[in-house]
Design a protein around this motif. Structure first.
Motif, short mmCIF file in Angstrom:
data_model
loop_
_atom_site.label_atom_id
_atom_site.label_comp_id
_atom_site.label_asym_id
_atom_site.label_seq_id
_atom_site.Cartn_x
_atom_site.Cartn_y
_atom_site.Cartn_z
N ALA A 77 0.83 -1.20 0.00
CA ALA A 77 0.00 0.00 0.00
C ALA A 77 0.87 1.26 0.00
O ALA A 77 0.60 2.22 -0.75
CB ALA A 77 -0.92 -0.01 1.22
N TYR A 78 1.90 1.27 0.82
CA TYR A 78 2.81 2.42 0.90
C TYR A 78 3.46 2.68 -0.46
O TYR A 78 3.48 3.82 -0.94
CB TYR A 78 3.87 2.12 1.96
N HIS A 79 3.95 1.64 -1.09
CA HIS A 79 4.67 1.81 -2.35
C HIS A 79 3.73 2.11 -3.51
O HIS A 79 4.09 2.87 -4.42
CB HIS A 79 5.54 0.59 -2.64
N LEU A 80 2.52 1.55 -3.51
CA LEU A 80 1.56 1.92 -4.54
C LEU A 80 1.19 3.40 -4.42
O LEU A 80 1.04 4.10 -5.42
CB LEU A 80 0.31 1.05 -4.46
N GLY A 81 1.04 3.86 -3.18
CA GLY A 81 0.78 5.28 -2.97
C GLY A 81 1.89 6.15 -3.52
O GLY A 81 1.65 7.17 -4.17
N TRP B 131 -0.69 5.51 -7.20
CA TRP B 131 -1.92 4.71 -7.19
C TRP B 131 -2.70 5.04 -5.91
O TRP B 131 -2.86 4.21 -5.02
CB TRP B 131 -1.58 3.22 -7.25
N THR B 132 -3.20 6.26 -5.84
CA THR B 132 -3.89 6.70 -4.63
C THR B 132 -5.29 6.09 -4.52
O THR B 132 -5.87 6.04 -3.44
CB THR B 132 -4.00 8.23 -4.60
N ASP B 133 -5.83 5.62 -5.65
CA ASP B 133 -7.13 4.96 -5.64
C ASP B 133 -6.95 3.48 -5.32
O ASP B 133 -7.37 2.59 -6.06
CB ASP B 133 -7.81 5.15 -7.00
N THR B 134 -6.26 3.24 -4.20
CA THR B 134 -5.99 1.89 -3.73
C THR B 134 -6.61 1.72 -2.35
O THR B 134 -6.59 2.65 -1.54
CB THR B 134 -4.47 1.63 -3.64
N VAL B 135 -7.16 0.54 -2.09
CA VAL B 135 -7.80 0.25 -0.81
C VAL B 135 -7.15 -0.97 -0.19
O VAL B 135 -6.91 -1.98 -0.88
CB VAL B 135 -9.31 -0.01 -1.00
N LEU B 136 -6.82 -0.89 1.09
CA LEU B 136 -6.32 -2.05 1.83
C LEU B 136 -7.40 -2.49 2.81
O LEU B 136 -7.91 -1.67 3.58
CB LEU B 136 -5.03 -1.71 2.57
N LEU B 137 -7.72 -3.77 2.79
CA LEU B 137 -8.73 -4.33 3.68
C LEU B 137 -8.08 -5.34 4.62
O LEU B 137 -7.39 -6.27 4.17
CB LEU B 137 -9.82 -5.03 2.86
N GLY C 159 2.26 6.07 6.18
CA GLY C 159 2.82 6.57 4.93
C GLY C 159 1.90 6.33 3.75
O GLY C 159 1.77 7.18 2.86
N ALA C 160 1.21 5.18 3.76
CA ALA C 160 0.25 4.89 2.69
C ALA C 160 -0.92 5.86 2.75
O ALA C 160 -1.36 6.40 1.73
CB ALA C 160 -0.24 3.45 2.81
N ARG C 161 -1.43 6.09 3.95
CA ARG C 161 -2.55 7.03 4.11
C ARG C 161 -2.14 8.43 3.69
O ARG C 161 -2.92 9.17 3.07
CB ARG C 161 -3.03 7.03 5.56
N MET C 162 -0.90 8.82 4.03
CA MET C 162 -0.42 10.15 3.66
C MET C 162 -0.40 10.32 2.14
O MET C 162 -0.54 11.43 1.63
CB MET C 162 0.99 10.37 4.24
N ALA C 163 -0.22 9.20 1.43
CA ALA C 163 -0.19 9.25 -0.03
C ALA C 163 -1.58 9.13 -0.64
O ALA C 163 -1.73 9.21 -1.85
CB ALA C 163 0.69 8.12 -0.57
N ALA D 173 4.45 -3.83 -5.62
CA ALA D 173 3.74 -2.62 -6.06
C ALA D 173 4.11 -2.27 -7.50
O ALA D 173 3.24 -1.93 -8.31
CB ALA D 173 4.07 -1.47 -5.12
N GLU D 174 5.38 -2.36 -7.83
CA GLU D 174 5.79 -2.08 -9.21
C GLU D 174 5.21 -3.11 -10.17
O GLU D 174 4.82 -2.78 -11.31
CB GLU D 174 7.32 -2.03 -9.31
N TRP D 175 5.16 -4.35 -9.73
CA TRP D 175 4.58 -5.42 -10.55
C TRP D 175 3.11 -5.11 -10.85
O TRP D 175 2.64 -5.25 -11.99
CB TRP D 175 4.69 -6.74 -9.80
#
Length: 808
Positions: free
Chosen positions: A23-27, A31-37, A163-167, A363-365
């Motif tokens: 999530a951090y690296h996608l941000g 990729w801010t339109d990412t959700v972690l559940l 960090g993910a939320r900040m992104a 995340a890069e993948w």
């Protein structure tokens, strides 16, 4: 839950360190339109009870690089997010208590130097000065990695989440995924108790729950849960906050400082599987019952190493389940069974060390459709059909766990869950003295014992027990004729009106040739990197027969099928045919009397294939070689394999040979091996395979632009062969020095029984460019177990079947 979005670009399942790192690296990638559940709370699966050691050294340069990314991230994460991580770069010590372990450690130091990782060899006294609480009576030496360290797993995970939320990434706790929605073979979204989220990509980082969840959409993730214990002591006099982490593999234990006391644990030879009938419903933030009886097997050796343990108070014996895999490596990548379903799981109790780098790579993948660099050792496509059996996975994983701290012998074979997949000739080969190895479940003859010899592997960092036997087989291939059962080859058929067009786009070589032609070719990615290395036979205008290595069956089938276009269909036909490779200068003389077909060079030229009959049985004969001698691969229906084998052996002129002879033979010839010498990070230009690429044809193919650019502008690395004195033991990963400067490492190593020298293959690297003149004008040394030995470089094969010569 009213704020759960209804759509997302990607959904990450799992809020442990790996999921939060993705999530951090996608941000960071936008990729801010990412959700972690997370089904319960962040870290509540296994992350919260991890020991938190962060080591970096692995045998793969790229996995070492990945772990190095973790260290680089952990250094700066606290400053970025404002949340403490508990990161301390206090270094790491690794002990050696016997000569063979010391050789292993010295080779590990050489590997570290090859990859640019700082690692120092210490005397026992020097090690004790860094770790005063330990006894050193049995120590031979130690190694020190100053950039290793330790961290607080929960704190790092929470920091990554912030960090993910900040992104801009959204994270939801107490939100289990009840279903991954797949329609018409495509991901449509995920269901939760609070609503459905539509998405195209799912990243499953669900830890020990991953296998079960992935299986609901047909994806196989080979991991199982194992109990893993470590002890936390009260404060101990002399334990300081700067104490390095300590690994004592000969005593199966590891150590780190925590609040003035010690955290220490180990990898027992008799591990205990957990949750064999499924993980209990609602399991989270839970530990298992401490098993002092099971843990007691470590105590005597541990107290002998750290006498202060005998009187130290015990805070807790922590017993937590961890997910482990059949080969001890974690699992990353896009599932071959389902597009856009990505996996990051099975971290074998080093998820904290891997978390930062694994999250970056995955995340890069997800974002680009490709890994940032070659990650084959952890690629999900390294597994095969046998790994769908949980019994098989658990049995093999228990062995891998038990070997976590044992000496990693060169060419060591796993013993459990065997035999599984057997050639029709298995019983015949066993009776002939075969010592079998295993690859992707297949039993394969590695070497053959002579009468009076025992077909048992004896491992060593010097000459292994099979050295003389392989030498016999090697010389028989060079001077007479050998027969090698290679039934385990992965074999595919590509059929359809568009088969030629589709395959010629994927293949770097020209496969759109006459029926009966055989093409050795690579398949490239857009950067020109080699994704597959295989042979293609044209059987008909609309049909091709493709052969690749045993271990690459899943990977290569996935690469070909995902890049096909038009009306063309790929079918795995591996189990339908057996393969016998007849190789050596006498192979034509032996085979010709057994068949009516014309085997002369004019009647059956190199690079062609046709059907012949042996003992009345149809055989597709491929005129090709991987050992550098005249010969044929004989592909036949499995039901006639025994008949053909017996007819060949009845000539009395053939020697059985195995895979270890193939390795020594191909090294002399300079043939490349995918997964070591070539791969996605290497192009045909860099690997000396430009001749196999159809650049002059003008035909388009995947990766062509990248190859054209390299041919025009040059390259910064190139594959070369090195020879050294016969008593030098080359295994791969030895450091290459040119004119005293480190320029790379060996990707393969061994011994050439014909040329009588140690042989290694590796890339010479130079940021300003590498040409043939640059390579040949240098003076070379190889660092072998931390000692430098003179070496000679070669750009031509060491062995020519027509005129044996050594070129320098």
């Amino acid at each position: 839950m009213t704020d759960l979005p209804t759509t997302a670009r990607a959904v990450i399942i799992g809020g442990g360190i790996v999921g939060c790192s993705v999530a951090y690296h996608l941000g960071k990638l936008g990729w801010t339109d990412t959700v972690l559940l997370e089904r319960k709370k962040l870290t509540s699966g296994t992350t919260f009870h991890a020991a938190g050691l962060v080591g970096q050294l692995r045998t793969s340069a790229n996995i070492t690089q990945l772990l190095g990314h973790s260290v680089a991230l952990y250094k700066t994460l606290e400053a970025e997010t404002g949340l403490q991580t508990g990161w301390k770069m206090n270094g790491g010590l690794r002990l050696a208590c016997n000569a063979e372990r010391w050789t292993e450690v010295k080779r590990q130091a050489t590997t570290a130097h090859s990859f640019g990782l700082e690692m120092h060899l210490l005397t026992p006294k020097e090690a004790q000065e860094m770790w005063p609480l330990m006894t050193i009576d049995d120590l031979v030496g130690a190694a020190y990695l100053p950039t290793d360290g330790q961290a607080n797993p929960s704190d790092i995970t929470q920091s990554l989440a912030r960090g993910a939320r900040m992104a801009g990434v959204k994270i939801f706790e107490d939100t289990p995924v009840t279903r991954v929605i797949v329609e018409d073979g495509r991901i449509r979204g995920v269901e939760t108790p609070f609503g459905t989220i539509e998405c195209e990509k799912v990243v499953c980082c669900a830890g020990q729950w991953t296998r079960t969840l992935a299986a609901t959409v047909g994806v196989n993730v080979p991991l199982v849960s194992v109990e893993h214990q470590y002890m936390v002591t009260e404060k101990i006099e002399g334990v300081t906050t700067t104490l390095p982490t300590l690994r004592d593999p000969d005593r199966l234990t590891y150590w780190k400082e925590e609040v003035g006391g010690l955290v220490w644990g180990g990898y027992e030879p008799n591990p205990k599987p957990w949750a064999q009938n499924g993980i209990p419903e609602g399991f989270h933030f839970e530990l298992l019952t401490s098993d002092f009886d099971h843990y007691s097997q470590f105590m005597e050796d541990a107290i002998a190493r750290v006498p202060a343990l005998a009187t130290a108070g015990v805070k807790q014996l922590i017993n937590g389940p961890e997910s482990f895999t059949p080969d001890g490596n974690f699992i990353l990548g896009e599932a071959p069974e389902l597009r856009n379903f990505f996996v990051g799981a099975g971290f074998n109790a080093f998820g904290i060390a891997s978390g930062g780098g694994a999250g970056m790579a995955l995340a890069e993948w997800v974002a680009t459709g490709a890994a940032p660099y070659d990650l084959w050792p952890v690629d999900i496509r390294r597994f095969g059909p046998a790994h769908r059996s949980t019994d098989y996975v658990r049995t093999r994983t228990m062995e891998a766990y038990a070997k976590h701290y044992t000496i990693a012998w060169p060419s060591e074979e796993m013993k459990s869950a065997r035999p599984t997949r057997r050639s029709p000739l298995y019983a015949h080969l066993k009776a002939a003295g075969a010592c079998f190895g295993e690859k992707l479940g297949w039993e394969r003859p590695n070497w053959f014992a002579a009468p009076g010899e025992e077909p048992v592997d004896r491992y060593s960092y010097q000459r292994p027990g099979w050295f003389d036997a392989v030498g016999r087989e090697h010389r028989a291939a060079r001077e007479g004729c050998v027969l090698i059962d290679q039934t385990s080859f992965a074999k595919f058929t590509l059929k359809g009106p568009d088969a030629a067009k589709a395959l010629n786009w994927i293949a770097a070589g020209n496969v759109d040739r006459a029926v009966g032609s055989l093409t050795y070719t690579q398949m490239l990615n857009a950067k020109g990197g080699i994704e597959c290395d295989l042979t293609v036979v044209r059987r008909a205008a609309d049909e091709f027969y493709i052969t690749t290595g045993t271990g690459f069956a899943t990977h290569d089938f996935d690469w070909i099928s995902r890049n096909l276009c038009g009306d063309a269909h790929l079918i795995d036909v591996t189990s339908g045919s057996a393969v016998l490779s007849l190789m050596g200068p006498k192979s034509r003389d032996i085979l010709q009397p057994l068949t009516e077909g014309d085997l002369s060079n004019s009647g059956f030229p190199f690079g062609t294939a046709k059907t012949i009959f042996i003992a009345g049985c149809p055989v597709l004969a491929l005129r090709v070689t991987y050992v550098g001698e005249l010969g044929w691969e004989l592909h036949m229906p499995t039901e006639v394999a025994v008949t053909v084998y017996e007819a060949l052996l009845a000539t009395g002129q053939i020697t059985n040979a195995g895979y270890r002879a193939i390795e020594t033979l191909r090294l002399e010839k300079g043939y490349r091996a995918w997964g070591s010498d070539i791969g996605p990070d290497h192009t045909p230009v860099e690997a000396g395979l430009s001749w196999a690429v159809k650049m002059k044809s003008g035909l388009p193919f995947l990766g062509r632009d990248a190859i054209a650019a390299q041919l025009e502008n040059g390259v910064r690395k190139r594959l070369a062969t090195f020879t050294a004195a016969p008593d030098t033991i080359l295994l791969g990963r030895e450091t290459i020095y040119r004119n005293g400067q480190r320029v790379g490492w060996l990707s393969s190593g061994g011994y050439g029984h014909t040329v009588g020298q140690a042989i290694g293959i590796g890339y010479v690297r130079h940021p300003e460019g590498v040409t043939e003149d640059f390579i040949l004008s240098g003076s070379y040394e190889l660092e072998v177990a931390s000692d430098r030995v003179p070496a000679t470089v070669h750009l031509a094969p060491l062995h020519d079947p027509q005129n044996l010569r050594v070129k320098s």
